[in-house]
Each structure stands twice: as C-alpha cells, then as structure tokens.
Motif scaffolding. Structure first.
Motif, PDB file in Angstrom:
ATOM      1  N   UNK A 179     -10.456  -7.592 -12.261  1.00 14.42           N
ATOM      2  CA  UNK A 179     -10.243  -6.155 -12.154  1.00 14.42           C
ATOM      3  C   UNK A 179      -8.763  -5.805 -12.207  1.00 14.42           C
ATOM      4  N   UNK A 193      -8.121  -7.376   0.972  1.00 17.10           N
ATOM      5  CA  UNK A 193      -9.486  -7.272   1.507  1.00 17.10           C
ATOM      6  C   UNK A 193     -10.491  -7.330   0.371  1.00 17.10           C
ATOM      7  N   UNK A 204      -6.246  -6.322  -4.031  1.00 19.25           N
ATOM      8  CA  UNK A 204      -6.134  -6.083  -2.596  1.00 19.25           C
ATOM      9  C   UNK A 204      -6.450  -7.352  -1.802  1.00 19.25           C
ATOM     10  N   UNK A 239       0.822  -1.204   0.000  1.00 17.67           N
ATOM     11  CA  UNK A 239       0.000   0.000   0.000  1.00 17.67           C
ATOM     12  C   UNK A 239       0.864   1.264   0.000  1.00 17.67           C
ATOM     13  N   UNK A 267      -3.654  -4.471  -9.451  1.00 16.54           N
ATOM     14  CA  UNK A 267      -3.516  -4.740  -8.017  1.00 16.54           C
ATOM     15  C   UNK A 267      -4.724  -5.500  -7.501  1.00 16.54           C
ATOM     16  N   UNK A 300     -13.947  -0.151 -13.551  1.00 17.41           N
ATOM     17  CA  UNK A 300     -12.502  -0.311 -13.416  1.00 17.41           C
ATOM     18  C   UNK A 300     -11.797  -0.015 -14.745  1.00 17.41           C
ATOM     19  N   UNK A 341       0.570   4.003 -11.961  1.00 15.19           N
ATOM     20  CA  UNK A 341      -0.541   3.069 -11.720  1.00 15.19           C
ATOM     21  C   UNK A 341      -1.297   2.691 -12.994  1.00 15.19           C
ATOM     22  N   UNK A 342      -1.083   3.447 -14.053  1.00  9.94           N
ATOM     23  CA  UNK A 342      -1.657   3.087 -15.349  1.00  9.94           C
ATOM     24  C   UNK A 342      -1.235   1.667 -15.746  1.00  9.94           C
ATOM     25  N   UNK A 362      -1.150   4.526  -1.377  1.00 15.75           N
ATOM     26  CA  UNK A 362      -2.412   4.552  -0.637  1.00 15.75           C
ATOM     27  C   UNK A 362      -2.129   5.049   0.781  1.00 15.75           C
TER      28      UNK A 362
END
Ligand code: ATP
Ligand code: MG
Lengths: 264, 295
Positions: free
Chosen positions: B145, B84, B82, B47, B80, B100, B75-76, B52
């Motif tokens: 995603x 969670x 996550x 993160x 990722x 997304x 980030x393009x 983040x």
C-alpha cells in the motif's frame, strides 16, 4: 468520489438488512389495518380506557386513526424510532470506524483533504438514508394500496412517508457530529441507542406535560400526522428548526474535524 | 533541497510531551534512519509531518512545502507504512490495495501491475480477507500500500516487526531499489542493526528531542573501540602518553588494555612504535554506541 463509493460498498449489507427490517415491520402493521378499521367501534372503546400518557407516547391521534393516513401515522412512530437508530449508527460509525479499525493513518496519509473526506462520507451516509427512504416509501405505497381497499391521496401519503427521511437526516447529522467530537468510540450502538431514546423520552415528556416548547428539541415531535393530513404540508416552524440544526451541526462537524488530532 | 525539514517542531498531547523543538533534515535521495527508544516521539514526528496530528508549535515542510498548507498535494508523493496494523473489516487484500491506488493520480494499470509484482515478491496472497491474514502478512499489505504509487518519499514507521528474516531481506532490497530509483526514505526503528545496513545517516531521538544526527560511517569511525595489546618485553609507556581519546588505560605485565575514541590513524601511528606480539581490536556494534546515547 472514491471514498463515497467505498463507503457505500462498506454499508451495502447493513443497508439491505435495515431496508428489509423496516419494510417487513411496515407490512406487518399495515396488514392488520383492515381488521382494525372494520371493528373501529370496538377499538375506540378499548383505546378510551388507555391512559392518556400512553397514547401520547405512541403518538396516537384519534381524529384520523381510523383512516389509512392516521393508521400509517401511528405506525410511523415506531418506524421513526428504528430509522433513527439506523441513521445515528451510520452517522457515528462512518467516521469513528477509521479510528477503531486503526485505518485513520491509512486514510489521512492519502492525498485528500479532511474536508473532502468529510464531504464524501456525509454524502455516502445521506445516500444510504435516501435509498432506505425510497425503498420504504415504495413499500408503503404498495402496502397501503393492497391493504386499504379505499382510495387514498398519494401525495399526502408520500408526505407522511417522507417524515422518516427528515427524522433520519436529523440523527445522521447528530451522529456525524458525535463521530467528529468524541475522541474514541468503542461500540457505535452504545452511543446511538441511548441518544435516540433520550430524544424519544424528551418527545414523550413534552407531550405528557403538554409543553409545545419541548417539541423543538426533538425531531420525534416535528411531524404531526394530523397536521400533515389537514394542511397537506409540514409545519414550517419545525422545518426551520430541523434546517437550522442540520446546518449548525454540519458546520461544527467540519470545523472540529479539520482541526482535530486523529488519535491512534 | 531537503525532502523533509522541521524547525522547532513541537507536539504536546495536552500536557503529555510528544516531541519538543525537534529539528530534522532529510536530504533528497538518502535513507535516513530515525532511531529512538519506545515513547521517544518517532511516530509523533511522522504523524505530525503527515498532518494526522497538528503541531503545537514550530513548522515542518516536505518537498519545500509547508505541511499544514499543502497536505493533500504533498501526500500525493508520499508512501507511508504506519506502525499500527490496520484493516477494514471484510475487505480482501486486493480490494484494500485498489482502494489505496484509487487515491493517486498515477496511471491505474501501472499501479495494478505494481500491486501484482510486489505481492509476488513478498509472497502475499491477495485474495484473502485481511482479517484472516497473519500479523506479518498484514504488514505486507501495508508495505505494498505504501509503495504501489512509486512515491518520491517513503516513510516507514517500524516496518520490520513480524516479518520473517527472508521476507525482511526482500523488503530491505526493495527499499534499496526504491532508493536507487530516486526515492528518499525515512526509516524509523529501534532495531539498530537494520539501520546500520540500510541508512546513510541516522538521527537519534530521545525524550522528544533530536540529540544527535550522524553519518553511519562517522558514527562507526568515531566510536569507541576496545584495544588489547601484547608487547614483547616491557612496553614503553611514553608511547601512549598524550594521545587524546584514550581512556581506561591499564598496564598488566606485557598486556596493555584501553578504550579509544577518535581517528584510528592517530592510534595506529602510535602503536606502530611498539613491538607487538598480539593486537586485538574490538569493533563495537551500533547497539553499544546507541546505549551510550540512550543513557
Ligand atoms: N494520543 C496520545 N495522547 C497522549 N499522549 C500520546 C499520544 N500519542 C503519543 N503520546 C505520547 O507521546 C510520546 C511519544 O510517543 P510516540 O508514539 O511518538 O513514540 P515512538 O517513538 O513512536 O515510540 P514506539 O517506539 O513505542 O513506537 C509518548 O510519551 C506517548 O506517551
Ligand atoms: Mg511508534
């Protein structure tokens, strides 16, 4: 612009419900205008026995009450209260829901800057408020035309109606600030309701204690229907106060949100 | 070039340690395993490099660009997943995936095609509301995603939880395919077996610090093995004398027991001098090796 459109999609149902609720409330109130204005003497008598404090709390202004403006101004107090809750809800939830739904990691790992997220989300919140107000004003105009039977100045009427917009912008911005500063908000209403009521109570006390300095603290005192009616405009000092608050809060929101750690 | 590079990266949550002076390099084109027990700082590291959360000190770069300055641009090209599970209320899986996709510059129809292909592969019904999906199926939404825009760097934070073995296998194949296509992968996990199968190198993180980075092959090669020998007649003790890496050496009649850590060549040469009737070498699995580091 994708975040903006997505947010509008998220809130369309809520928007519909709020617009219907506000419009219905307004129509219900307006529909009793005729009976009240036809028995104005009786009404005058009744109201003269009310405690002065109560009249101040409900923003009751005798000077113009029996006109459609005055009556509308009186209804507006309640509409403001409801509208404030709506706006605060949007302001708080539009940011905090990413944390409660654990979608913050999804959103922040996308190729967007924090300021773009904030800008699009604020624009979405503002649009929701604008749409609410367009619907509300149209309803108010149609309702007044139908129920008042006398001619009324559309401009003054729209100016009165637009006070809802200003009150809502205040609470949208405040909610937005809360959404950036508070680390984790479990339920939005638990933040929005008390806040709105605190501002309402401050407004009431300001009125009861007759302390006009208090009026700067709360948007519920920024717009006096009598002033708007008599001057065909808003009191500039309160417009400045509102503008100052909006700009300061937004700047603060950006500063906080850009540097913030988003918690899981 | 290193795809990910961190230098003395630290993140404290107030006084709480997240990670401390963490140095990590992920090479272009590799699958890097990121292993550590709960609370070691895997998610914190990820993160932080995704901006983040912001580092307390130190720096990190991805594709050679500083993560705090070039976040959106970097980030393009990152996908990722996550750790969670997340979902927007009342949203269908397909809506979330299109949302997304709308963040990326890649051609829209291309990404749409990817969504459909991946959903078919992972056996996910895209028309269901995410609220109504099971845990594992939500994880699949997360996987799609993360992959739909064919990122150059894939970051997976404990991706396999909730997936049944069959889907897990498909997922691993998928990651390997992406890797062949040229994507680098950072794979965080505390399930060691999956890392062993998939990764080229692993970094072991413990209490916020990277304590070891090794090639999987080296790790296995240099690891401790248990030898059990049986000789014909009495063994010549001189044979195993002076060989570095032998420990817990026990002679018991014709049986010899010991642990060996080092190059197998050295030990097999020595053993060749004995007259063996039986030889038993136990390959320790990664779990055992890591228990050693975790301690
Ligand atoms: N938001 C936070 N506030 C305070 N401390 C935190 C926060 N997030 C993580 N930590 C602490 O940082 C340390 C590292 O946590 P992290 O989530 O990075 O571990 P992890 O390796 O991902 O563990 P796991 O395998 O359980 O996912 C933990 O000790 C945790 O308590
Ligand atoms: Mg984790």
């Amino acid at each position: 612009m994708n975040i903006f459109w997505q947010e509008l999609r998220f809130y369309r149902k809520s928007l519909l419900i709020w617009v219907l609720a506000l419009s219905t409330t307004l129509i219900v109130f307006l529909s009793s205008y005729q009976s009240i204005s036809s028995q104005i003497d009786v009404f005058r008598e009744v109201v003269s026995h009310y405690p002065k404090a109560l009249l101040l709390v409900i923003n009751f202004r005798f000077e113009i009450f029996y006109t459609i403006y005055g009556y509308f101004g009186y209804i507006l107090t309640f509409i403001w209260l409801a509208g404030a809750i709506q706006a605060m809800n949007y302001g708080v939830s539009i940011l905090s829901k990413e944390v409660t739904d654990k979608t913050a990691d999804f959103l922040l790992s996308k190729p967007v800057s924090r300021s773009r997220i904030l800008t699009e989300k604020f624009a979405a919140g503002l649009s929701l408020i604008v749409i609410t107000n367009i619907c509300f004003t149209v309803t108010a105009l149609l309702g007044a035309k139908y129920f008042s039977h006398s001619n009324f100045g559309i401009k003054t009427f729209i100016m009165l109606s637009a006070t809802l917009f200003f009150v809502q912008v205040f609470f949208l911005v405040l909610g937005f600030l809360f959404g950036t500063i508070l680390p984790k908000i479990k339920t939005v209403l638990s933040v929005a309701l008390p806040t709105v009521f605190i501002f309402f109570i401050v407004a009431s006390f300001g009125g009861i204690l007759d302390k006009p300095d208090f009026y700067y603290l709360t948007p519920f005192k920024y717009f006096d229907p009598v002033y708007i009616y008599q001057n065909s405009g808003y009191d500039p000092k309160y417009l400045f106060a509102l503008g100052g608050f909006v700009v300061t809060s937004l700047v603060l929101s950006y500063i906080v949100y850009i540097r913030k750690d988003i918690k899981l | 070039m290193n795809v990910i590079e961190t230098s003395k990266l630290s993140k404290f949550y107030g006084k709480e340690r997240g990670i401390e002076n963490l140095d990590m390099q992920v090479n272009e084109g590799e699958i890097f395993g990121f292993i550590g027990p709960n609370g070691a700082g895997k998610s914190t590291t990820i993160r932080t490099i995704l901006s983040i959360v912001h580092p307390t000190s130190g720096s990190a770069s991805i594709f050679g660009k500083d993560v705090t300055k070039y976040g959106p641009e970097i980030r393009e090209e990152i996908g990722y997943l996550p750790s969670e599970i997340f979902y927007y209320e009342n949203m269908k899986a397909i809506d979330l995936l299109r949302y997304s996709a709308s963040f990326y510059k890649k051609p829209k129809n291309h990404m749409e095609h990817r969504i459909q292909t991946l959903a078919k592969l992972l056996e996910l019904n895209l028309d269901k509301k995410i609220d109504d999906l099971s845990f594992g199926n939500r994880k699949k939404v997360g996987i799609i995603q993360g992959l739909l825009h064919e990122p150059k760097l894939i970051i997976l934070d404990e991706p396999t939880g909730g997936l049944d073995p069959l889907i897990q296998q498909k997922f691993f194949n998928l990651i390997q395919q992406e890797n062949k296509r040229g994507a680098s992968v950072l794979f965080s996990s505390h399930i060691l077996g999956e890392v062993q199968r998939l990764c080229d190198r692993v970094g072991i993180i413990k209490e916020g610090k990277m304590i070891k980075v090794e090639k999987i092959s080296d790790l296995l090669e240099k690891s401790t093995k248990r030898f059990k020998l049986t000789t014909k007649g009495k063994a010549d003790k001189a044979v195993l004398l002076n060989i570095t890496g032998i420990s817990e050496l026990v002679y018991n009649g014709n049986d010899i027991n010991f642990l060996f850590r080092g190059h197998l060549r050295d030990i097999t040469k020595a053993i060749a001098k004995l007259d063996l009737v039986n030889l038993d070498v136990n390959e320790p699995d990664l779990e055992e090796i890591f228990l050693h580091y975790y301690r």
